[in-house]
Design a protein around this motif. Structure first.
Motif, PDB file in Angstrom:
ATOM      1  N   ILE A 138      11.100  39.851  48.625  1.00 27.67           N
ATOM      2  CA  ILE A 138       9.720  39.951  49.244  1.00 27.67           C
ATOM      3  C   ILE A 138       9.726  38.813  50.299  1.00 27.67           C
ATOM      4  N   LYS A 139      10.061  37.698  50.366  1.00 25.78           N
ATOM      5  CA  LYS A 139       9.987  36.734  51.293  1.00 25.78           C
ATOM      6  C   LYS A 139      10.879  37.323  52.690  1.00 25.78           C
ATOM      7  N   HIS A 140      11.988  37.796  52.399  1.00 20.89           N
ATOM      8  CA  HIS A 140      12.791  38.295  53.480  1.00 20.89           C
ATOM      9  C   HIS A 140      11.853  39.273  54.143  1.00 20.89           C
ATOM     10  N   LEU A 141      11.388  40.279  53.411  1.00 20.71           N
ATOM     11  CA  LEU A 141      10.288  41.234  53.704  1.00 20.71           C
ATOM     12  C   LEU A 141       9.207  41.164  54.472  1.00 20.71           C
ATOM     13  N   THR A 142       8.647  39.862  53.976  1.00 21.94           N
ATOM     14  CA  THR A 142       7.620  39.470  54.859  1.00 21.94           C
ATOM     15  C   THR A 142       7.911  38.622  56.225  1.00 21.94           C
ATOM     16  N   VAL A 143       8.995  38.194  56.200  1.00 23.16           N
ATOM     17  CA  VAL A 143       9.369  37.345  57.554  1.00 23.16           C
ATOM     18  C   VAL A 143       9.761  38.678  58.440  1.00 23.16           C
ATOM     19  N   ALA A 144      10.262  39.608  58.177  1.00 25.14           N
ATOM     20  CA  ALA A 144      10.704  40.813  58.738  1.00 25.14           C
ATOM     21  C   ALA A 144       9.369  41.527  59.089  1.00 25.14           C
ATOM     22  N   ASN A 145       8.372  41.542  58.480  1.00 29.56           N
ATOM     23  CA  ASN A 145       7.156  42.268  58.581  1.00 29.56           C
ATOM     24  C   ASN A 145       6.269  41.504  59.712  1.00 29.56           C
ATOM     25  N   CYS A 146       6.377  39.935  59.816  1.00 27.74           N
ATOM     26  CA  CYS A 146       5.744  39.184  60.909  1.00 27.74           C
ATOM     27  C   CYS A 146       6.398  39.521  62.101  1.00 27.74           C
ATOM     28  N   LEU A 147       7.754  39.535  62.064  1.00 24.40           N
ATOM     29  CA  LEU A 147       8.668  39.782  63.367  1.00 24.40           C
ATOM     30  C   LEU A 147       8.240  41.169  63.849  1.00 24.40           C
ATOM     31  N   VAL A 148       8.086  42.159  63.073  1.00 30.69           N
ATOM     32  CA  VAL A 148       7.545  43.451  63.603  1.00 30.69           C
ATOM     33  C   VAL A 148       6.537  43.502  64.465  1.00 30.69           C
ATOM     34  N   ILE A 149       5.321  42.833  63.696  1.00 30.74           N
ATOM     35  CA  ILE A 149       4.099  42.802  64.119  1.00 30.74           C
ATOM     36  C   ILE A 149       4.132  41.987  65.416  1.00 30.74           C
ATOM     37  N   LEU A 150       4.640  40.933  65.553  1.00 31.61           N
ATOM     38  CA  LEU A 150       4.712  39.948  66.609  1.00 31.61           C
ATOM     39  C   LEU A 150       5.278  40.360  67.805  1.00 31.61           C
ATOM     40  N   SER A 151       6.518  41.111  67.501  1.00 35.03           N
ATOM     41  CA  SER A 151       7.312  41.537  68.670  1.00 35.03           C
ATOM     42  C   SER A 151       6.606  43.023  69.062  1.00 35.03           C
ATOM     43  N   ARG A 152       5.946  43.899  68.357  1.00 36.68           N
ATOM     44  CA  ARG A 152       5.490  45.106  68.917  1.00 36.68           C
ATOM     45  C   ARG A 152       4.079  45.162  69.025  1.00 36.68           C
ATOM     46  N   GLY A 153       3.187  44.579  67.985  1.00 32.47           N
ATOM     47  CA  GLY A 153       1.719  44.551  67.954  1.00 32.47           C
ATOM     48  C   GLY A 153       1.171  44.061  68.905  1.00 32.47           C
ATOM     49  N   VAL A 154       1.787  42.477  69.319  1.00 30.58           N
ATOM     50  CA  VAL A 154       1.020  41.803  70.220  1.00 30.58           C
ATOM     51  C   VAL A 154       1.309  42.186  71.818  1.00 30.58           C
ATOM     52  N   PRO A 155       2.530  42.580  71.976  1.00 28.55           N
ATOM     53  CA  PRO A 155       2.627  43.179  73.226  1.00 28.55           C
ATOM     54  C   PRO A 155       2.097  44.389  73.723  1.00 28.55           C
ATOM     55  N   GLN A 156       1.950  45.198  72.679  1.00 27.48           N
ATOM     56  CA  GLN A 156       1.237  46.617  72.705  1.00 27.48           C
ATOM     57  C   GLN A 156      -0.414  46.328  72.883  1.00 27.48           C
ATOM     58  N   THR A 157      -0.735  45.397  72.308  1.00 27.95           N
ATOM     59  CA  THR A 157      -2.173  45.106  72.367  1.00 27.95           C
ATOM     60  C   THR A 157      -2.527  44.647  73.715  1.00 27.95           C
ATOM     61  N   MET A 158      -1.998  43.799  74.017  1.00 22.68           N
ATOM     62  CA  MET A 158      -1.925  43.052  75.561  1.00 22.68           C
ATOM     63  C   MET A 158      -1.852  44.204  76.709  1.00 22.68           C
ATOM     64  N   ALA A 159      -0.930  45.292  76.373  1.00 26.70           N
ATOM     65  CA  ALA A 159      -0.752  46.288  77.199  1.00 26.70           C
ATOM     66  C   ALA A 159      -2.018  47.227  77.538  1.00 26.70           C
ATOM     67  N   ALA A 160      -2.471  47.644  76.174  1.00 24.15           N
ATOM     68  CA  ALA A 160      -3.527  48.368  76.089  1.00 24.15           C
ATOM     69  C   ALA A 160      -4.714  47.840  76.624  1.00 24.15           C
ATOM     70  N   LEU A 161      -4.835  46.278  76.671  1.00 25.62           N
ATOM     71  CA  LEU A 161      -6.035  45.749  77.184  1.00 25.62           C
ATOM     72  C   LEU A 161      -5.853  45.411  78.774  1.00 25.62           C
ATOM     73  N   GLY A 162      -4.740  46.078  79.252  1.00 27.31           N
ATOM     74  CA  GLY A 162      -4.619  45.916  80.829  1.00 27.31           C
ATOM     75  C   GLY A 162      -3.526  45.025  81.403  1.00 27.31           C
ATOM     76  N   MET A 163      -3.055  44.018  80.753  1.00 26.54           N
ATOM     77  CA  MET A 163      -1.883  43.368  80.817  1.00 26.54           C
ATOM     78  C   MET A 163      -0.693  43.954  80.689  1.00 26.54           C
ATOM     79  N   LYS A 164      -0.081  44.603  81.947  1.00 29.86           N
ATOM     80  CA  LYS A 164       1.187  45.250  81.674  1.00 29.86           C
ATOM     81  C   LYS A 164       2.257  44.653  82.424  1.00 29.86           C
ATOM     82  N   HIS A 165       2.196  43.668  82.949  1.00 28.94           N
ATOM     83  CA  HIS A 165       3.323  42.866  83.845  1.00 28.94           C
ATOM     84  C   HIS A 165       3.498  41.439  83.376  1.00 28.94           C
ATOM     85  N   PHE A 166       3.382  41.412  81.935  1.00 22.39           N
ATOM     86  CA  PHE A 166       3.433  39.823  81.501  1.00 22.39           C
ATOM     87  C   PHE A 166       4.811  39.572  80.950  1.00 22.39           C
TER      88      PHE A 166
END
Length: 308
Positions: free
Chosen positions: A47-75
Motif C-alpha cells: 500500500i505504501k508503494h502504491l501510495t507513492v506511485a499514486n502521488c507521482l501519477v498525480i504530480l507528473s500529470r495532474g499538475v501540468p494538465q491543470t496548468m495547461a488548461a488554465l492557459g500556461m502552455k509553455h512552462f
C-alpha cells in the motif's frame, strides 16, 4: 481564456488537490504508525508503494494538465516534457502492478491454513518487498523509450502527426512501433486485471464461506452487516470494481490516443481525468476500510496484546 478551458482547469485542479490530500494523509498515517511502534500488516508495504506511485501519477500529470488548461502552455522545456512523461508512465504502470500485488497478497493472507496455499502463506511476506521493488525496476526499463517521442512546445519543430497534451507534444512513433506499444499495453492490462479478478473472486468466495460457517456455529446472532468478513468483502468489491472500471476506460482512451492521428485535445483531457481517477480515490477507499486510520491508534503494537 475560454469558459471551457477554465471549467476543465477547475476540474483538473479539484482532482489533483483531492488526490494529493488523500495520498499524503495515508502516508502520514503510516508515518504515525511507525513513530508510535505499530506492527505493520503484510500488505502495508504494498500500500505504501502504491501510495507513492499514486502521488507521482498525480504530480507528473495532474499538475501540468491543470496548468495547461488554465492557459500556461509553455512552462516545460523539451527535457522537462521527457522527464514528466517518463515519470508518469513508470508510476502509472507501478500503480497497476502494485494494486494487482495487493490483491494477490490479500488472497494469500486470508486463504485457509489447510488449503494448497498454506506453504506459500508462510513465505509470502518474504516475497512482498522484492516484488514491489521488481515492479519499479521492470517499468523503469520498459518505459525507457517514452522520452524519445516527447517534445516540448517551446522547441521549434514541424511535427505533422502528433498528440497535443496542451503543454507537450507526443510524436508519432511509426506504424509498427505504435502497434507494438498498443499490444504491450493491451496484454499488460489483460494480465493484471485478470489476476486481480481471479484473486478477488477467491477472496470473496473464502470470506463468504467463512461467514456461513460462523453463522452456522453462532446461529442468527451474528450480524452479517457489521461482521469483519462483510467489511472486508465490501472493501474488496469497492477497490477492485473501481480499479477495473477506471482502468478499462483508461485503456480504451490510451489506445485511442495511440492509434488515432492528431486526436483532439478534449479526448486527451478525458483520458487524463479517467487515468487520474484511481490514484485520486484509492487512498480514501483504503482509509475508509482500515480500522486503524479513523481512530488514529494502533490496532497492533509490538509491546501490547492485540485487541480484537
Amino acid at each position: 481564456m475560454a469558459a471551457g478551458d477554465l471549467t476543465m482547469g477547475m476540474i483538473f485542479l479539484s482532482q489533483t488537490l483531492t488526490g494529493i490530500l488523500g495520498n499524503v494523509s495515508l502516508l502520514s498515517h503510516y508515518l504515525y504508525f511507525y513513530l508510535t511502534g505499530c506492527k505493520f500488516r503484510s500488505t502495508d508495504l504494498v500500500i505504501k508503494h502504491l501510495t507513492v506511485a499514486n502521488c507521482l501519477v498525480i504530480l507528473s500529470r495532474g499538475v501540468p494538465q491543470t496548468m495547461a488548461a488554465l492557459g500556461m502552455k509553455h512552462f516545460l522545456s523539451d527535457t522537462g516534457c521527457k522527464l514528466v512523461f517518463y515519470v508518469h508512465r513508470v508510476s502509472r504502470d507501478v500503480c497497476i502492478c502494485s494494486t494487482c500485488l495487493l490483491s494477490i497478497s490479500q488472497a494469500i493472507t486470508i486463504s485457509p491454513r489447510n488449503s494448497k496455499w498454506a506453504e506459500l502463506k508462510l513465505k509470502a511476506h518474504r516475497y512482498i518487498s522484492p516484488s514491489t521493488i521488481s515492479c519499479w525496476m521492470l517499468y523503469i526499463i520498459l518505459n525507457v523509450m517514452v522520452p524519445v517521442y516527447m517534445t516540448g512546445k517551446m522547441k521549434d519543430n514541424n511535427i505533422t502527426e502528433k498528440v497535443d497534451h496542451g503543454y507537450c507534444y507526443a510524436m508519432n512513433s511509426g506504424k509498427h512501433l505504435t502497434l507494438f506499444h498498443a499490444a504491450q499495453v493491451f496484454f499488460q492490462y489483460v494480465f493484471f486485471i485478470g489476476l486481480m479478478l481471479w484473486s478477488s473472486s477467491f477472496m470473496v468466495f473464502t470470506l463468504h464461506r467463512h461467514r456461513q460457517q460462523v453463522q452456522y456455529i453462532h446461529g442468527s446472532n451474528v450480524s452479517s452487516r457489521s461482521s469483519p468478513e462483510s467489511k472486508a468483502t465490501q472493501s474488496i468489491f469497492v477497490l477492485v470494481s473501481t480499479f477495473v472500471s477506471l482502468n478499462i476506460l483508461s485503456f480504451i482512451f490510451h489506445i485511442s490516443l495511440t492509434v488515432f492521428k492528431n486526436p483532439s485535445l478534449w479526448l486527451v483531457n478525458i483520458y487524463v481525468l479517467v487515468a487520474g481517477g484511481f490514484p485520486a480515490v484509492s487512498p480514501y477507499i483504503l482509509m475508509s476500510h482500515d480500522s486503524r486510520v479513523p481512530r488514529l491508534c494502533c490496532a497492533y503494537t509490538r509491546n501490547s496484546k492485540c485487541p480484537t
